[in-house]
Motif scaffolding. Structure first.
Motif, PDB file in Angstrom:
ATOM      1  N   TRP A 260      40.662  42.835  33.302  1.00 32.66           N
ATOM      2  CA  TRP A 260      39.501  41.960  33.248  1.00 32.66           C
ATOM      3  C   TRP A 260      39.060  41.477  34.630  1.00 32.66           C
ATOM      4  N   LEU A 261      40.014  41.146  35.485  1.00 30.47           N
ATOM      5  CA  LEU A 261      39.651  40.669  36.821  1.00 30.47           C
ATOM      6  C   LEU A 261      38.945  41.770  37.606  1.00 30.47           C
ATOM      7  N   GLY A 262      39.470  42.999  37.512  1.00 31.48           N
ATOM      8  CA  GLY A 262      38.835  44.117  38.201  1.00 31.48           C
ATOM      9  C   GLY A 262      37.442  44.383  37.655  1.00 31.48           C
ATOM     10  N   PHE A 263      37.304  44.372  36.324  1.00 32.21           N
ATOM     11  CA  PHE A 263      36.007  44.640  35.708  1.00 32.21           C
ATOM     12  C   PHE A 263      34.992  43.558  36.062  1.00 32.21           C
ATOM     13  N   MET A 264      35.403  42.288  35.976  1.00 29.49           N
ATOM     14  CA  MET A 264      34.474  41.190  36.240  1.00 29.49           C
ATOM     15  C   MET A 264      34.064  41.140  37.715  1.00 29.49           C
ATOM     16  N   SER A 265      35.010  41.368  38.620  1.00 30.80           N
ATOM     17  CA  SER A 265      34.667  41.328  40.050  1.00 30.80           C
ATOM     18  C   SER A 265      33.766  42.500  40.423  1.00 30.80           C
TER      19      SER A 265
ATOM     20  N   GLU B 175      22.564  36.214  46.302  1.00 33.68           N
ATOM     21  CA  GLU B 175      22.947  37.513  45.750  1.00 33.68           C
ATOM     22  C   GLU B 175      23.754  38.334  46.744  1.00 33.68           C
ATOM     23  N   ALA B 176      23.407  38.254  48.031  1.00 32.19           N
ATOM     24  CA  ALA B 176      24.174  38.970  49.054  1.00 32.19           C
ATOM     25  C   ALA B 176      25.597  38.423  49.137  1.00 32.19           C
ATOM     26  N   ALA B 177      25.718  37.091  49.087  1.00 31.34           N
ATOM     27  CA  ALA B 177      27.052  36.476  49.149  1.00 31.34           C
ATOM     28  C   ALA B 177      27.887  36.847  47.922  1.00 31.34           C
ATOM     29  N   LEU B 178      27.278  36.814  46.737  1.00 36.39           N
ATOM     30  CA  LEU B 178      28.004  37.170  45.513  1.00 36.39           C
ATOM     31  C   LEU B 178      28.403  38.640  45.516  1.00 36.39           C
ATOM     32  N   CYS B 179      27.552  39.498  46.058  1.00 45.40           N
ATOM     33  CA  CYS B 179      27.877  40.925  46.152  1.00 45.40           C
ATOM     34  C   CYS B 179      29.105  41.141  47.032  1.00 45.40           C
ATOM     35  N   MET B 180      29.120  40.538  48.209  1.00 48.26           N
ATOM     36  CA  MET B 180      30.258  40.696  49.113  1.00 48.26           C
ATOM     37  C   MET B 180      31.528  40.097  48.510  1.00 48.26           C
ATOM     38  N   LEU B 181      31.400  38.942  47.861  1.00 42.65           N
ATOM     39  CA  LEU B 181      32.555  38.316  47.238  1.00 42.65           C
ATOM     40  C   LEU B 181      33.119  39.193  46.120  1.00 42.65           C
TER      41      LEU B 181
ATOM     42  N   VAL C 294      40.538  44.085  46.935  1.00 41.35           N
ATOM     43  CA  VAL C 294      41.867  43.494  47.125  1.00 41.35           C
ATOM     44  C   VAL C 294      42.683  43.577  45.844  1.00 41.35           C
ATOM     45  N   HIS C 295      42.058  43.259  44.719  1.00 39.32           N
ATOM     46  CA  HIS C 295      42.773  43.288  43.443  1.00 39.32           C
ATOM     47  C   HIS C 295      43.200  44.721  43.082  1.00 39.32           C
ATOM     48  N   SER C 296      42.311  45.700  43.299  1.00 40.70           N
ATOM     49  CA  SER C 296      42.628  47.083  42.932  1.00 40.70           C
ATOM     50  C   SER C 296      43.800  47.622  43.744  1.00 40.70           C
TER      51      SER C 296
ATOM     52  N   SER D 269      46.300  45.917  44.826  1.00 37.12           N
ATOM     53  CA  SER D 269      47.553  45.216  44.511  1.00 37.12           C
ATOM     54  C   SER D 269      47.912  45.232  43.028  1.00 37.12           C
ATOM     55  N   ALA D 270      46.951  45.586  42.155  1.00 39.34           N
ATOM     56  CA  ALA D 270      47.212  45.537  40.714  1.00 39.34           C
ATOM     57  C   ALA D 270      48.058  46.732  40.275  1.00 39.34           C
ATOM     58  N   HIS D 271      48.853  46.516  39.223  1.00 37.52           N
ATOM     59  CA  HIS D 271      49.688  47.587  38.681  1.00 37.52           C
ATOM     60  C   HIS D 271      48.849  48.630  37.956  1.00 37.52           C
ATOM     61  N   ASP D 272      47.846  48.193  37.223  1.00 40.64           N
ATOM     62  CA  ASP D 272      47.001  49.098  36.440  1.00 40.64           C
ATOM     63  C   ASP D 272      45.542  48.705  36.651  1.00 40.64           C
ATOM     64  N   PRO D 273      44.936  49.085  37.805  1.00 39.89           N
ATOM     65  CA  PRO D 273      43.578  48.614  38.137  1.00 39.89           C
ATOM     66  C   PRO D 273      42.513  49.195  37.215  1.00 39.89           C
ATOM     67  N   PHE D 274      41.343  48.561  37.222  1.00 35.07           N
ATOM     68  CA  PHE D 274      40.241  48.961  36.349  1.00 35.07           C
ATOM     69  C   PHE D 274      39.810  50.403  36.640  1.00 35.07           C
ATOM     70  N   ILE D 275      39.698  50.772  37.915  1.00 35.92           N
ATOM     71  CA  ILE D 275      39.393  52.150  38.309  1.00 35.92           C
ATOM     72  C   ILE D 275      40.667  52.758  38.878  1.00 35.92           C
ATOM     73  N   ASP D 276      41.098  53.871  38.290  1.00 37.56           N
ATOM     74  CA  ASP D 276      42.335  54.535  38.690  1.00 37.56           C
ATOM     75  C   ASP D 276      42.213  55.015  40.137  1.00 37.56           C
ATOM     76  N   LEU D 277      43.128  54.528  40.989  1.00 42.61           N
ATOM     77  CA  LEU D 277      43.071  54.882  42.409  1.00 42.61           C
ATOM     78  C   LEU D 277      43.407  56.338  42.660  1.00 42.61           C
ATOM     79  N   ALA D 278      43.932  57.033  41.627  1.00 49.19           N
ATOM     80  CA  ALA D 278      44.205  58.469  41.780  1.00 49.19           C
ATOM     81  C   ALA D 278      42.922  59.245  42.063  1.00 49.19           C
TER      82      ALA D 278
END
Length: 514
Positions: free
Chosen positions: A204-209, A238-244, A251-253, A255-264
């Protein structure tokens, strides 16, 4: 028996191809078909010029946010149920858009239409790749590319004709026959997938960010020109929210064990280069179209329908090139074809730098055909190369990211070209005005012709100078896109040529299943 089974398999594959082509064309067409109908919608829905643009913005933002979730939704629901739900939802929301009686209703229905339409193109591409054996995937990519590329090209022409002949509501109602035929094809010919990807817990964090970053980016690009970019608090936010959002997602992807988009996905070099190159294709193709339409209508005073017909040969060139390249993609190094395509595109843009407001229709048609050939030569081998070494389990997620990058490239290209057009027009006009003084002999020679002693004469001269300044600004944009096309060629050399055996493992040769 063996021949009968083979014929049945070929027929089934052909029907699946027709089905996904309808889905691709329907979604790609809807991105641009509504543009020409906006002035008519504005009066019917009692909206201001700024408010009516939310009809386009809402669809683009919703589709951009929902596209990366296609891979997870397929694993959770199955390919066939997801595909069928997306098509039926797209038809229903298209009918609701056509029946809308207020701006609020239209924006809500367009949001829903974007959400249902987002999975159509990634699923179509994934189904085609799984339906064909590796040696025929070039042809499959060519067929898929026809829908993706012809939709935005034919959209303004079809939209203009429907609006002129019937009403703006028909730009949405036209989806009904395509959608019904597509839904029937999915029900009858699409089978269950033998090796469905495991359903993971949604990050959820990956998807929402990621949704925050992409949504804010699309709003920033779509509304920036109208709000004078960073002079507007909305654009700054909008520019600030995009960068955030993109920072948190990255950062989350990592460090996450199972990120929203597979880093493979990003460990496959060909796929990474492929999404960079398709981003460039999005910039060049859609930005060129966005420039040519006002060039023909404003500078050359072409009616909407005539402008659409003059642009149509671009689609013909793309179609011919894709059909030709699809037959030879197995025999000729894809890198050579991609580099040739970018070279042809750059050559067509070089010819466009010589355009004037009285350029002939023959020149416009020839240039469009050449550019269509270039884009066709790029798209087919690029799709084959990008997914040729990707494991089948990652294909749906990969196609979602691939198409997202193309759409983001188109948004950035259109916004950048629009900004440069306005800025360069003003700069060039200021430079030209400096030379229009009563002390210059050429002005005195033409003073009587223009009637500069009258207000009407001076207004005509001002209009002429503005048109010439805008023509120069268009040429500057064509030149910039020419350089972008040329700079893409060195990237092609980094692509690894897939081995003959690449992609033969797994279900690539089986019929697509959900």
């Amino acid at each position: 028996m063996a021949n009968g089974a083979m014929e049945s398999g070929v027929m089934n594959r052909g029907m699946i191809t027709a089905t996904v082509m309808l889905a691709t064309l329907m979604q790609a067409l809807d991105i641009t078909i509504a543009n020409v109908a906006l002035p008519y919608m504005q009066g019917s829905l009692s909206a201001t010029s700024d408010q009516i643009n939310w009809i386009l913005t809402s669809y683009i933002v919703a589709a951009a946010i929902a596209t990366p979730a296609t891979g997870w939704l397929e694993a959770r629901l199955g390919r066939k149920p997801l595909f069928l739900t997306a098509v039926i939802g797209f038809i229903a929301t298209s009918m609701l858009c056509g029946a809308a009686v207020s701006l609020g209703q239209m924006v809500v229905f367009r949001l829903l239409q974007g959400i249902f339409g987002a999975p159509l193109v990634p699923l179509s591409q994934s189904v085609l790749l799984d339906s064909y054996p590796p040696e025929q995937q070039g042809q499959a990519t060519a067929i898929f590319g026809l829908g993706v590329m012809l939709g935005p090209i034919l959209g303004p022409t079809l939209g203009g004709w429907l609006t002129d002949s019937y009403s703006w509501r028909w730009v949405f109602y036209v989806n009904l026959p395509f959608g019904v035929a597509c839904a029937l094809g999915i029900l009858l010919f699409l089978r269950r997938r033998a090796e469905r990807p495991p359903a993971r817990r949604l990050d959820w964090l990956g998807f929402m960010s990621l949704s925050l970053g992409i949504g804010a980016l699309q709003l920033f690009l779509d509304r920036g020109e109208r709000l004078d970019w960073f002079s507007s608090r909305e654009i700054q936010l909008e520019a600030a929210l995009c960068m955030l959002g993109l920072y948190l997602f990255t950062v989350h992807s990592l460090s996450a064990h199972d990120p929203f988009i597979d880093l493979a996905l990003f460990r496959d070099r060909n796929f990474v280069i492929g999404i960079i190159l398709i981003f460039i294709v999005g910039v060049v193709l859609l930005a060129t179209l966005s420039m040519l339409t006002p060039y023909l209508e404003k500078l050359m005073n072409y009616p909407v329908l005539t402008a659409g017909l003059v642009l149509a040969p671009r689609g013909v060139g793309t179609m011919i090139a894709m059909l030709v390249v699809g037959q030879f993609v197995r025999h000729i190094d894809g890198r050579i074809q991609i580099a040739t395509g970018f070279g042809l595109t750059a050559l067509s843009l070089y010819f466009m730098t010589g355009f004037t407001p009285d350029v002939s229709q023959g020149t416009l048609v020839r240039t469009g055909l050449l550019q269509g050939f270039g884009i066709g030569f790029v798209f087919v081998p690029l799709g084959t190369v990008a997914f040729g070494t990707l494991p089948p389990a990652l294909r749906t997620q990969g196609t979602g990211l691939f198409n997202l990058m193309r759409n983001i490239g188109a948004s950035i290209g259109i916004s950048l070209m629009s900004y440069l057009l306005v800025r360069n027009s003003a700069t060039t006009q200021a430079g030209l005005v400096e030379h229009i003084t009563p002390y210059r002999q050429v002005i005195r020679d033409h003073a009587q012709h223009f009637g500069l002693a009258t207000v009407q004469g001076r207004a005509a001269l001002t209009q002429l100078v503005s048109a010439q300044a805008e023509a120069v600004a268009f040429i500057d944009n064509f030149k910039l896109m020419m350089f972008v096309s040329l700079l893409a060629i060195p990237l092609v050399m980094l692509i690894q040529r897939p081995s003959r055996s690449a992609g033969k493992e797994g279900p690539a040769g089986r019929l697509a299943e959900a």
